[in-house]
Design a protein around this motif. Structure first.
Motif, PDB file in Angstrom:
ATOM      1  N   LEU A 146       3.541   7.947   4.378  1.00  0.00           N
ATOM      2  CA  LEU A 146       4.847   7.487   3.887  1.00  0.00           C
ATOM      3  C   LEU A 146       5.149   6.081   4.395  1.00  0.00           C
ATOM      4  O   LEU A 146       5.714   5.244   3.671  1.00  0.00           O
ATOM      5  CB  LEU A 146       5.972   8.455   4.302  1.00  0.00           C
ATOM      6  N   LYS A 147       4.730   5.787   5.622  1.00  0.00           N
ATOM      7  CA  LYS A 147       4.960   4.434   6.161  1.00  0.00           C
ATOM      8  C   LYS A 147       4.190   3.402   5.336  1.00  0.00           C
ATOM      9  O   LYS A 147       4.712   2.344   4.973  1.00  0.00           O
ATOM     10  CB  LYS A 147       4.554   4.372   7.635  1.00  0.00           C
ATOM     11  N   LYS A 148       2.941   3.750   5.009  1.00  0.00           N
ATOM     12  CA  LYS A 148       2.119   2.833   4.193  1.00  0.00           C
ATOM     13  C   LYS A 148       2.780   2.552   2.855  1.00  0.00           C
ATOM     14  O   LYS A 148       2.837   1.409   2.385  1.00  0.00           O
ATOM     15  CB  LYS A 148       0.751   3.479   3.913  1.00  0.00           C
ATOM     16  N   ILE A 149       3.272   3.641   2.237  1.00  0.00           N
ATOM     17  CA  ILE A 149       3.899   3.499   0.904  1.00  0.00           C
ATOM     18  C   ILE A 149       5.167   2.644   1.031  1.00  0.00           C
ATOM     19  O   ILE A 149       5.427   1.752   0.219  1.00  0.00           O
ATOM     20  CB  ILE A 149       4.234   4.892   0.301  1.00  0.00           C
ATOM     21  N   PHE A 150       5.948   2.913   2.086  1.00  0.00           N
ATOM     22  CA  PHE A 150       7.182   2.156   2.321  1.00  0.00           C
ATOM     23  C   PHE A 150       6.859   0.672   2.523  1.00  0.00           C
ATOM     24  O   PHE A 150       7.508  -0.209   1.943  1.00  0.00           O
ATOM     25  CB  PHE A 150       7.907   2.714   3.558  1.00  0.00           C
ATOM     26  N   ASP A 151       5.851   0.400   3.322  1.00  0.00           N
ATOM     27  CA  ASP A 151       5.492  -1.004   3.625  1.00  0.00           C
ATOM     28  C   ASP A 151       5.061  -1.761   2.368  1.00  0.00           C
ATOM     29  O   ASP A 151       5.125  -2.982   2.315  1.00  0.00           O
ATOM     30  CB  ASP A 151       4.373  -1.055   4.671  1.00  0.00           C
ATOM     31  N   LYS A 152       4.606  -1.016   1.350  1.00  0.00           N
ATOM     32  CA  LYS A 152       4.217  -1.680   0.090  1.00  0.00           C
ATOM     33  C   LYS A 152       5.398  -1.831  -0.866  1.00  0.00           C
ATOM     34  O   LYS A 152       5.220  -2.269  -1.999  1.00  0.00           O
ATOM     35  CB  LYS A 152       3.089  -0.887  -0.584  1.00  0.00           C
ATOM     36  N   GLY A 153       6.594  -1.416  -0.417  1.00  0.00           N
ATOM     37  CA  GLY A 153       7.790  -1.716  -1.221  1.00  0.00           C
ATOM     38  C   GLY A 153       8.496  -0.543  -1.868  1.00  0.00           C
ATOM     39  O   GLY A 153       9.507  -0.736  -2.534  1.00  0.00           O
TER      40      GLY A 153
END
Ligand SMILES: NC(=O)C1=CN([C@@H]2O[C@H](COP(=O)(O)OP(=O)(O)OC[C@H]3O[C@@H](n4cnc5c(N)ncnc54)[C@H](O)[C@@H]3O)[C@@H](O)[C@H]2O)C=CC1
Ligand SMILES: NCC(=O)COP(=O)(O)O
Length: 349
Positions: free
Chosen positions: A233-240
């Motif tokens: 989820l952090k990865k997805i969040f960091d991509k916007g």
């Protein structure tokens, strides 16, 4: 290109003929104002529906057709998928009836693929009696995922409450092994896109529930939340993407936190559907997001216990028709807007 309302062709698969499907369809289209909203075509057999009609207080008239190019606006069209009679025993589960549910669903899906109908609304099937050598799917969602383009995602919808699932027809003891980075990333992206294209939400906020009690309590009660969900989820969040969680699932709905998000994503079927149905049973809609075509269905099953007793509430089926039409329009609008985007003039310095 937006179609005139009554020209939006709503295909309807009949579902289990011994369940409450026919009753909720008939009751929905008993109201002639529905025919100003769309042109319905029920995939079944006109004689059989006229027989089933006798069990209910219905004055509905059918327009039976043997070819789909004969359907008419302003009529409740019935496409004769088969010609023979069928033994109907309302409230009884049997395999023969499952065959007709699938004949109807397969024919309606073909029409949807070919663009003969604009959207598909499915009446409930019995997941056990539909199984055969030719049809081995646990539900509509799985078959449509195979037949149509895209990646299907089960999303329950009622007003602003939308509950999507990371896993749907998966036995509980297999859920954890399905929760891979690839699946979570793909499902969240499907939810994000659907919220934008199908529900016209510009920058959607998505909440994801944890798998374990208290989202694992730091690994004390299961490790999947810390080791898989959090980092992905952090990865997805960091991509916007505005994705948040994993949230402990137990208090999420009771405390009203769900109201802050455009969609809530549950890790498995009952985690999402129990709170959803508790909050909105009778008005909710099951929407198959992520595909190139629109399919909805009511929030309930075959309800054999009340079939033939004129007791079925048809509001969820009616909502399923409304939502399918709304999403069809919303997608068309989105396509129009994004087809030729206005060029942004660069500022002269
Ligand atoms: N989209 C679909 O095709 C779905 C199919 N099913 C299938 O339906 C079958 C029965 O499932 P159940 O879990 O028993 O759920 P169900 O929704 O059929 O019934 C649960 C309870 O809700 C009541 N109920 C359901 N719809 C109602 C309505 N419109 N008006 C008034 N009361 C209503 C029933 O009488 C029953 O007491 C199963 O084979 C299941 O797989 C279940 C959900 C969705
Ligand atoms: N609980 C909803 C459900 O399981 C319906 O499945 P599907 O037939 O729509 O795939």
């Amino acid at each position: 290109m937006n179609k005139k309302a009554e020209n939006i062709i709503v295909g309807i698969s009949i579902g289990d003929l011994n369940g409450i499907g026919s009753e909720v369809i008939l009751k929905t289209f008993e109201d002639s104002r529905m025919l100003e909203l769309c042109t319905p075509v029920i995939f079944a057999n006109a004689k059989i529906l006229s027989f089933v009609k006798k069990s209910f207080t219905s004055t509905i008239q059918f327009h039976g057709v043997d070819k789909l190019d004969q359907i008419l606006p302003g009529k409740v069209n019935v496409f004769n998928v088969w010609k023979e009679g069928v033994d109907i025993h309302l409230g009884v589960n049997n395999e023969k009836i499952g065959e007709y549910a699938i004949k109807s669903f397969v024919a309606a899906t073909k029409a949807l693929k070919e663009g003969v109908i604009d959207v598909l609304v499915t009446a409930p099937i019995n997941k056990y009696n539909i199984q055969s050598e030719d049809f081995k799917f646990p539900g509509h969602t799985d078959y449509l995922d195979k037949e149509l383009d895209g990646n299907a995602l089960m999303m329950m919808v009622q007003g602003d409450l939308r509950v999507g699932l990371l896993t749907d027809h998966v036995p509980i003891n297999e859920v954890s092994s399905h929760l891979t980075e690839e699946l979570i990333t793909r499902k969240i992206e499907t939810v994000r896109k659907s919220l934008i294209q199908d529900f016209s939400i510009v920058k959607p906020k998505i909440a994801v529930l944890g798998l374990n009690p208290h989202a694992g309590d730091g690994g004390v009660i299961g490790k999947e939340d810390d080791l898989i969900l959090k980092p992905v989820l952090k990865k997805i969040f960091d991509k916007g993407t505005m994705v948040f969680g994993p949230f402990p699932a137990d208090g999420f709905f009771g405390s009203g936190q769900y109201e802050k998000y455009d969609a809530i994503v549950a890790t498995y079927h009952d985690q999402g559907l129990i709170p959803f149905k508790t909050l909105s049973f009778g008005k909710g809609v099951n929407y198959t997001a992520g595909l190139n075509k629109v399919r909805t269905s009511p929030d309930h099953g075959t309800a054999y216990d009340i079939a033939g007793k004129d007791m079925a509430d048809y509001n969820s089926f009616k909502e399923a028709v409304y939502l399918a039409i709304d999403i069809f329009r919303s997608r068309n609008q989105y396509e129009e807007i994004t087809e030729k985007p206005l060029k942004i003039k660069e500022k002269q310095l």
